[in-house]
Enzyme design. Sequence first.
Site, short mmCIF file in Angstrom:
data_model
loop_
_atom_site.label_atom_id
_atom_site.label_comp_id
_atom_site.label_asym_id
_atom_site.label_seq_id
_atom_site.Cartn_x
_atom_site.Cartn_y
_atom_site.Cartn_z
N HIS A 92 0.82 -1.22 0.00
CA HIS A 92 0.00 0.00 0.00
C HIS A 92 0.85 1.27 0.00
O HIS A 92 0.35 2.35 -0.30
CB HIS A 92 -0.98 -0.01 1.19
CG HIS A 92 -0.37 0.32 2.51
ND1 HIS A 92 0.00 -0.66 3.42
CD2 HIS A 92 -0.05 1.50 3.09
CE1 HIS A 92 0.50 -0.09 4.51
NE2 HIS A 92 0.49 1.22 4.33
N SER A 151 4.59 2.75 7.94
CA SER A 151 4.37 1.61 7.05
C SER A 151 5.60 1.29 6.22
O SER A 151 6.27 2.18 5.70
CB SER A 151 3.19 1.91 6.10
OG SER A 151 1.98 1.93 6.80
N ASP A 162 0.01 -7.59 1.50
CA ASP A 162 0.48 -6.21 1.61
C ASP A 162 2.01 -6.13 1.61
O ASP A 162 2.59 -5.29 2.28
CB ASP A 162 -0.09 -5.53 2.86
CG ASP A 162 0.02 -4.01 2.79
OD1 ASP A 162 0.19 -3.48 1.67
OD2 ASP A 162 -0.03 -3.35 3.84
#
Length: 216
Positions: A12, A116, A42
Amino acid sequence: IYDDGIIVTNNHVEDGVDWIRVVLSDGSEQEAEIVGQDPKTDIALIRVKSDKPLFVLPLGNSDTVRPGEWVVAIGNPFGLDHTVTVGIVSAKGRDIGRGPYDDYIQTDAAMNPGNSGGPLLNMRGEVVGNNAAINPEANTIGFAVPINLAKEILPELREHGRVTRGWLGVGVQPLSPETAAALGLEDTKGALVSQVHEGSPAEPADIRRGDVIIGY
């Protein structure tokens, strides 16, 4: 994670972007290319081409990580580059509703938007997770993809750019005591087939709605 400039991050983080620039710890910048993507876990791979040696971060074993162990999260929360936070593993095997392979490590090491893709390290400096998600309504509840889950797909992502998975084509649900009794079963062990998808491999195998799968 490889000496040829391969970097593991979250899908993402780089999905749909026009370009990627990696800033190294010495402040130098490198353009990067996407090597592989897997939205279901992911996980993504990107590559930089550097004229200087790059440090390879060792990958640990997330299966041996236990709740209560100390971990370190590294990331860029709110653009504050190379931020390090510390905490413990709060839980393992968390399903947070993001995909079919949810198996997250939960930690109270502080994470925010921008963390992230960064590594979750054990006290030996080994990567045990890939920081991926937070609960925005909570305080110090973060989630990381276990590195062992990533290890399973990294070679295929690196070689082919995507992951090919087997497919049975059924929907299953747990057996409740009431359903087991109605089916004449002695216990609730097994998976009840609730749906068989049309044109799936399960159709010619004669798997039907109402079957109970007890082994594979």
